[in-house]
Write a protein that holds these residues in place. Sequence first.
Motif, PDB file in Angstrom:
ATOM      1  N   SER A   2       0.821  -1.209   0.000  1.00  0.00           N
ATOM      2  CA  SER A   2       0.000   0.000   0.000  1.00  0.00           C
ATOM      3  C   SER A   2       0.854   1.258   0.000  1.00  0.00           C
ATOM      4  CB  SER A   2      -0.902   0.012   1.231  1.00  0.00           C
ATOM      5  OG  SER A   2      -1.774  -1.091   1.208  1.00  0.00           O
ATOM      6  N   ASN A   3       0.392   2.257  -0.731  1.00  0.00           N
ATOM      7  CA  ASN A   3       1.030   3.567  -0.739  1.00  0.00           C
ATOM      8  C   ASN A   3       0.512   4.440   0.398  1.00  0.00           C
ATOM      9  OD1 ASN A   3       2.359   2.774  -3.083  1.00  0.00           O
ATOM     10  ND2 ASN A   3       0.759   3.585  -4.395  1.00  0.00           N
ATOM     11  N   GLY A  48      -7.267  -1.800  -7.274  1.00  0.00           N
ATOM     12  CA  GLY A  48      -8.040  -2.939  -6.763  1.00  0.00           C
ATOM     13  C   GLY A  48      -7.702  -3.334  -5.340  1.00  0.00           C
ATOM     14  N   THR A  49      -6.809  -2.592  -4.677  1.00  0.00           N
ATOM     15  CA  THR A  49      -6.416  -2.956  -3.318  1.00  0.00           C
ATOM     16  C   THR A  49      -6.905  -1.968  -2.269  1.00  0.00           C
ATOM     17  OG1 THR A  49      -4.294  -1.801  -3.478  1.00  0.00           O
ATOM     18  CG2 THR A  49      -4.329  -4.121  -4.156  1.00  0.00           C
ATOM     19  N   GLY A  50      -7.806  -1.045  -2.636  1.00  0.00           N
ATOM     20  CA  GLY A  50      -8.297  -0.047  -1.690  1.00  0.00           C
ATOM     21  C   GLY A  50      -9.038  -0.686  -0.529  1.00  0.00           C
ATOM     22  N   GLN A  51      -8.833  -0.128   0.656  1.00  0.00           N
ATOM     23  CA  GLN A  51      -9.461  -0.669   1.863  1.00  0.00           C
ATOM     24  C   GLN A  51     -10.084   0.448   2.689  1.00  0.00           C
ATOM     25  OE1 GLN A  51      -6.659  -2.988   4.096  1.00  0.00           O
ATOM     26  NE2 GLN A  51      -6.203  -4.351   2.392  1.00  0.00           N
ATOM     27  N   ALA A  52     -11.097   0.077   3.463  1.00  0.00           N
ATOM     28  CA  ALA A  52     -11.773   1.024   4.344  1.00  0.00           C
ATOM     29  C   ALA A  52     -12.266   0.300   5.586  1.00  0.00           C
ATOM     30  CB  ALA A  52     -12.950   1.670   3.619  1.00  0.00           C
ATOM     31  N   ALA A  53     -12.479   1.053   6.641  1.00  0.00           N
ATOM     32  CA  ALA A  53     -13.080   0.534   7.872  1.00  0.00           C
ATOM     33  C   ALA A  53     -13.863   1.665   8.514  1.00  0.00           C
ATOM     34  CB  ALA A  53     -12.010   0.004   8.826  1.00  0.00           C
ATOM     35  N   ALA A  54     -14.810   1.319   9.367  1.00  0.00           N
ATOM     36  CA  ALA A  54     -15.621   2.337  10.040  1.00  0.00           C
ATOM     37  C   ALA A  54     -16.105   1.806  11.381  1.00  0.00           C
ATOM     38  CB  ALA A  54     -16.816   2.736   9.171  1.00  0.00           C
ATOM     39  N   VAL A  55     -16.430   2.736  12.265  1.00  0.00           N
ATOM     40  CA  VAL A  55     -17.085   2.416  13.527  1.00  0.00           C
ATOM     41  C   VAL A  55     -18.451   3.081  13.509  1.00  0.00           C
ATOM     42  CG1 VAL A  55     -17.050   2.726  16.031  1.00  0.00           C
ATOM     43  CG2 VAL A  55     -14.938   2.139  14.819  1.00  0.00           C
ATOM     44  N   VAL A  56     -19.493   2.288  13.718  1.00  0.00           N
ATOM     45  CA  VAL A  56     -20.865   2.777  13.757  1.00  0.00           C
ATOM     46  C   VAL A  56     -21.273   2.935  15.220  1.00  0.00           C
ATOM     47  CG1 VAL A  56     -23.267   2.300  13.142  1.00  0.00           C
ATOM     48  CG2 VAL A  56     -21.411   1.588  11.602  1.00  0.00           C
ATOM     49  N   HIS A  57     -21.775   4.103  15.575  1.00  0.00           N
ATOM     50  CA  HIS A  57     -22.238   4.391  16.936  1.00  0.00           C
ATOM     51  C   HIS A  57     -23.769   4.304  16.919  1.00  0.00           C
ATOM     52  CE1 HIS A  57     -18.170   6.035  17.202  1.00  0.00           C
ATOM     53  NE2 HIS A  57     -18.472   6.807  16.172  1.00  0.00           N
ATOM     54  N   TYR A  58     -24.305   3.243  17.537  1.00  0.00           N
ATOM     55  CA  TYR A  58     -25.758   3.016  17.486  1.00  0.00           C
ATOM     56  C   TYR A  58     -26.226   2.347  18.774  1.00  0.00           C
ATOM     57  CZ  TYR A  58     -30.262   1.108  15.971  1.00  0.00           C
ATOM     58  OH  TYR A  58     -31.594   0.787  15.871  1.00  0.00           O
ATOM     59  N   VAL A 179     -12.406   5.459   7.721  1.00  0.00           N
ATOM     60  CA  VAL A 179     -11.132   5.806   7.110  1.00  0.00           C
ATOM     61  C   VAL A 179     -10.938   4.941   5.868  1.00  0.00           C
ATOM     62  CG1 VAL A 179      -9.835   4.170   8.559  1.00  0.00           C
ATOM     63  CG2 VAL A 179      -8.684   6.207   7.653  1.00  0.00           C
ATOM     64  N   PHE A 180     -10.197   5.469   4.876  1.00  0.00           N
ATOM     65  CA  PHE A 180      -9.963   4.706   3.652  1.00  0.00           C
ATOM     66  C   PHE A 180      -8.579   5.006   3.089  1.00  0.00           C
ATOM     67  CE2 PHE A 180     -11.650   8.750   2.167  1.00  0.00           C
ATOM     68  CZ  PHE A 180     -10.869   9.047   1.065  1.00  0.00           C
ATOM     69  N   GLY A 181      -8.120   4.119   2.227  1.00  0.00           N
ATOM     70  CA  GLY A 181      -6.877   4.322   1.496  1.00  0.00           C
ATOM     71  C   GLY A 181      -6.918   3.552   0.187  1.00  0.00           C
ATOM     72  N   VAL A 182      -6.369   4.145  -0.875  1.00  0.00           N
ATOM     73  CA  VAL A 182      -6.302   3.489  -2.185  1.00  0.00           C
ATOM     74  C   VAL A 182      -4.963   3.789  -2.847  1.00  0.00           C
ATOM     75  CG1 VAL A 182      -8.788   3.515  -2.650  1.00  0.00           C
ATOM     76  CG2 VAL A 182      -7.410   5.421  -3.399  1.00  0.00           C
ATOM     77  N   ASN A 183      -4.440   2.815  -3.563  1.00  0.00           N
ATOM     78  CA  ASN A 183      -3.338   3.049  -4.484  1.00  0.00           C
ATOM     79  C   ASN A 183      -3.943   3.549  -5.786  1.00  0.00           C
ATOM     80  OD1 ASN A 183      -1.606   1.956  -2.585  1.00  0.00           O
ATOM     81  ND2 ASN A 183      -1.325   0.029  -3.658  1.00  0.00           N
ATOM     82  N   LEU A 184      -3.307   4.511  -6.428  1.00  0.00           N
ATOM     83  CA  LEU A 184      -3.794   5.037  -7.704  1.00  0.00           C
ATOM     84  C   LEU A 184      -2.744   4.809  -8.790  1.00  0.00           C
ATOM     85  CD1 LEU A 184      -5.336   8.404  -6.453  1.00  0.00           C
ATOM     86  CD2 LEU A 184      -6.588   6.363  -7.183  1.00  0.00           C
TER      87      LEU A 184
END
Length: 192
Positions: A2-3, A48-58, A179-184
């Motif tokens: 990852s970059n 094709g290697t982009g990743q993300a994660a999140a926290v949902v407050h509910y 949050v997210f990140g992608v190689n371009l």
Amino acid sequence: MSNWEWGIWNDGTVQYFGNRYLGHSFLSSGDYQAIVNGGQVYTLVDDGTGQAAAVVHYGGVNRLLDVGTVSMQVQVGAAATPRWGGAFNLGNGNGDALSFSVDYASYGGTISPDGRLGLNSLASYSLSLNGGASFDRASLSQQNISGRLIQPASGSPAINGAAGEFHFANGTAVSLDGVFGVNLVPGAGLKR
């Protein structure tokens, strides 16, 4: 490899950077302006290697969406109007799912004069929580996506990634931080 690099904590706090171990960094305002004012148009797509994660407050509970993918397209340079678009799909093993998109063709994603990614408008948004609760774009009370373009240590190619964060809320019922990140890489034509 990852970059970009990022982290997310259980309370939804996020951090993101260019991959410092490889010498990647955020594109400076001056370097971004040199690209915008230069003669070359950069049309970049994810690898094709982009990743993300999140926290949902509910309901007083934080739910981690730790399986996420990102696809993205970015265009900057020469006479082109700077823009970006992308699709974000996140979930977990408990049946919670988040999906949202920013339309590239209609300039849904903006890039400011200092090279920061921003949001003009969402094309779609859907949050489904195990237990039956679901939320759509019409019920959003807050929406924000921000980020930075990333450059490699060598300076060539001029842009090789993007990383950022997002925040959404549906009234007082639910909010989320991610949050997210992608190689371009250089691309041709629209992906989406």
